[in-house]
Design an enzyme around this catalytic site. Sequence first.
Site, PDB file in Angstrom:
ATOM      1  N   ARG A   1       0.859  -1.188   0.000  1.00  0.00           N
ATOM      2  CA  ARG A   1       0.000   0.000   0.000  1.00  0.00           C
ATOM      3  C   ARG A   1       0.897   1.240   0.000  1.00  0.00           C
ATOM      4  O   ARG A   1       1.418   1.625   1.043  1.00  0.00           O
ATOM      5  CB  ARG A   1      -0.903  -0.015   1.241  1.00  0.00           C
ATOM      6  CG  ARG A   1      -2.092   0.951   1.142  1.00  0.00           C
ATOM      7  CD  ARG A   1      -2.713   1.166   2.515  1.00  0.00           C
ATOM      8  NE  ARG A   1      -1.883   2.071   3.295  1.00  0.00           N
ATOM      9  CZ  ARG A   1      -1.811   2.068   4.626  1.00  0.00           C
ATOM     10  NH1 ARG A   1      -2.519   1.219   5.339  1.00  0.00           N
ATOM     11  NH2 ARG A   1      -1.025   2.924   5.263  1.00  0.00           N
TER      12      ARG A   1
ATOM     13  N   HIS B   1      -3.661   4.778   4.327  1.00  0.00           N
ATOM     14  CA  HIS B   1      -4.865   3.933   4.362  1.00  0.00           C
ATOM     15  C   HIS B   1      -6.035   4.674   3.721  1.00  0.00           C
ATOM     16  O   HIS B   1      -6.762   4.148   2.907  1.00  0.00           O
ATOM     17  CB  HIS B   1      -5.202   3.547   5.798  1.00  0.00           C
ATOM     18  CG  HIS B   1      -6.598   3.032   5.960  1.00  0.00           C
ATOM     19  ND1 HIS B   1      -6.991   1.823   5.453  1.00  0.00           N
ATOM     20  CD2 HIS B   1      -7.700   3.589   6.525  1.00  0.00           C
ATOM     21  CE1 HIS B   1      -8.287   1.642   5.705  1.00  0.00           C
ATOM     22  NE2 HIS B   1      -8.741   2.697   6.355  1.00  0.00           N
TER      23      HIS B   1
ATOM     24  N   TYR C   1       4.111   6.197  11.133  1.00  0.00           N
ATOM     25  CA  TYR C   1       4.417   4.808  11.489  1.00  0.00           C
ATOM     26  C   TYR C   1       5.302   4.066  10.485  1.00  0.00           C
ATOM     27  O   TYR C   1       5.598   2.903  10.674  1.00  0.00           O
ATOM     28  CB  TYR C   1       3.126   4.017  11.748  1.00  0.00           C
ATOM     29  CG  TYR C   1       2.097   4.070  10.618  1.00  0.00           C
ATOM     30  CD1 TYR C   1       2.214   3.237   9.512  1.00  0.00           C
ATOM     31  CD2 TYR C   1       1.006   4.941  10.682  1.00  0.00           C
ATOM     32  CE1 TYR C   1       1.276   3.278   8.496  1.00  0.00           C
ATOM     33  CE2 TYR C   1       0.061   4.988   9.668  1.00  0.00           C
ATOM     34  CZ  TYR C   1       0.207   4.157   8.580  1.00  0.00           C
ATOM     35  OH  TYR C   1      -0.724   4.194   7.577  1.00  0.00           O
TER      36      TYR C   1
END
Lengths: 368, 324
Positions: free
Chosen positions: A266, A270, A279
């Site tokens: 990805r 998100h 993160y």
Amino acid sequence: MRSTERMAMKFETISYLDLEGNLPSGFKHDLSDETLIRAYKIMQLTRRIDERMITLQRQGVVNFVIGSRGEEGCSVASAMALKPDDLLYFQYREQGAILWRGLSAEEYSHHMLLNEKDPSKGRQMSNHYGSKKHSAMTVSSTLATQIPQAAGAAYAMKIQKKDMVSLCYFAEGAASEGDFHAGLNFAAVYKCPVIFFCRNNHYAISTPRKFQYAGDGIAPRGVAYGMQTFRVDGNDIFAVYDITKKAREICMRGEGPVLIEAMTYRVGPHSTADDPTRYRKDEEVCDWDPKCPVLRLKLHLIKKGLWNDEKDKAFKDAMHQEVEAAIESARNTPKPSLETMFQDVYADIPWNLQEQYEFLQALEKEKN
Amino acid sequence: MPVMNIIEAINNALHIAFETDDRVIAFGEDVGFFGGVFRATVGLQEKYGVERCFDTPISELGIMGFAMGCAQMGLKPIPEIQFADYIFPGYDQIVNEIAKGRYRTGNQWSNGMVIRTPYGGGIHGGHYHSQSIEAQFLHTPGLKVVIPSDPYEAKGLLLSCIRADDPILFMEPKRIYRASKAEVPLEDYMIPLGKAKIAKEGNDLTLIGYGAQHHQNMTAAAEAEKMGISVEVIDLRTLNPLDIETITASVKKTGRCVVAHEAPITGGFGGELTALIQQRCFLHLEAPINRCCGFDTPYSNAHEKRYLPDSPRVLISILETMKY
């Protein structure tokens, strides 16, 4: 025997297209030049729409966007391998598949802006597309609920003796839900013609894979439930297409469901409500740049003499114009009427909903 | 006309549904070869084949999700949850998915199905075989809830549910599965959804209930009658859609109302009924609307007789309400 030896089930990743766009010598596929060019165009269209929608979200035009950057190969190539009526069950990052099915940029924009031309009548968040005429089930936010549903739909196809399969997308995070296990188990027990397509994209929002599972990914679970299972390079459209096509054949031979674990990444956040810099490191994301499914296909097309920079520019100019016109059209389309809020809860409108609608109408009149 | 119990009437309705509509399928734990632990699906697999009536793995969420996929492909599933107490693993599929399917897809797909499940106490089943779970599902737009009280009602209501276009939770009063007997026509008939039944006419007080509780209410009404109190007893049959007209007409006539159900009193459907009646019949009321319900405890096996709002307790509620 040490416990690590007992857990030694390892799945190889099937991959054909290298990072320079070469296929192995002697590798055969049945994809025409036109199909390959269309695949490239739809992946680019998907990427462009995602980019524009993210910008529109920043401008307050769209509430919420889930981009699919880096994963366009999974959605487009899997849809390519199916028949147009095969029923797609989405997670939410598979817009490439519905665009491959022929949903236009304009139709997609009507949904994203939740206007009166959105097939879901603006009732859900953006990025919860679905279109019956494209045999593409409407997205729901609840993770993995689509998995046993896809099994049930495939069971119906089987007993109705249709030349049809369902294909169910989800990602490695959703595979931790109970629905995943129930869905695969039911499908295997009744030999339902369903393809479970897992995009293993490394992250469930911020949670990395090491906190989703301790085994070798998702693929071994397919074997445990008694179904044929493959792991593919999700950024290689030839591998995704080839294995999904094989999976469909397995389903139609009555051999039951198939699990495909597509290894991908990805690249974006998100959703527009996420900030991945909190993160993960940029270097990690950059490592995936050369593995990009769109780039690899483009290099392949150039090597085959099917594409060049001039064609690319002309295509992109026209496609960008098409996307802008689509957005403009969606922006100029009114919101769904107030009445639609009370419709489709049931087949008929019961007295309590009728009363509540009339109450709201009266309030609106007072305001005006 | 043959006399049937509730199980036999449900089984008879299912056979008619299978015979008259080949989209109908039934499945659940022990539902296929064995015919269900309560025998409701006996003979279906034998007569209509294993594709249409079958056993499932033990997974309520799997049963519900699978049913939804079948419905989306145009079948008419009748999934069974063996005991209502075990429905909760499937709660997400029912509440978020099945109930909302028509709405959130913009009427492109719908999930017409009948979820059959035995509910209620009185069988020494302890907490996990005794609960009345209707309130958890009545707070769910998109899901209808139907609870029959006897064999005639069970057959006619079940056939209506199967032929409706919406997802419906059909809760079967297992305590009276075999104890309740009635004449049931063998032919195909339907009782419309959303129409309550006035089981006994009366002038002094309206007593509202459903399912197994309805029989306790009838007994209490008969006792009250001996004391000179004329009770009108309403069997709701369908909780959603609710027959508000029958309820309000009755309470306007009697001026007094008691609502009774087995489920815990707080947050139970009785509270909703009370609010609706109070709003619509306020100027006709002679007394506060009374609720006679289960206690706000988990279901106690040792004390289930005291837990249940049986006819003596319902009678006390009637007498309390008559004091005003």
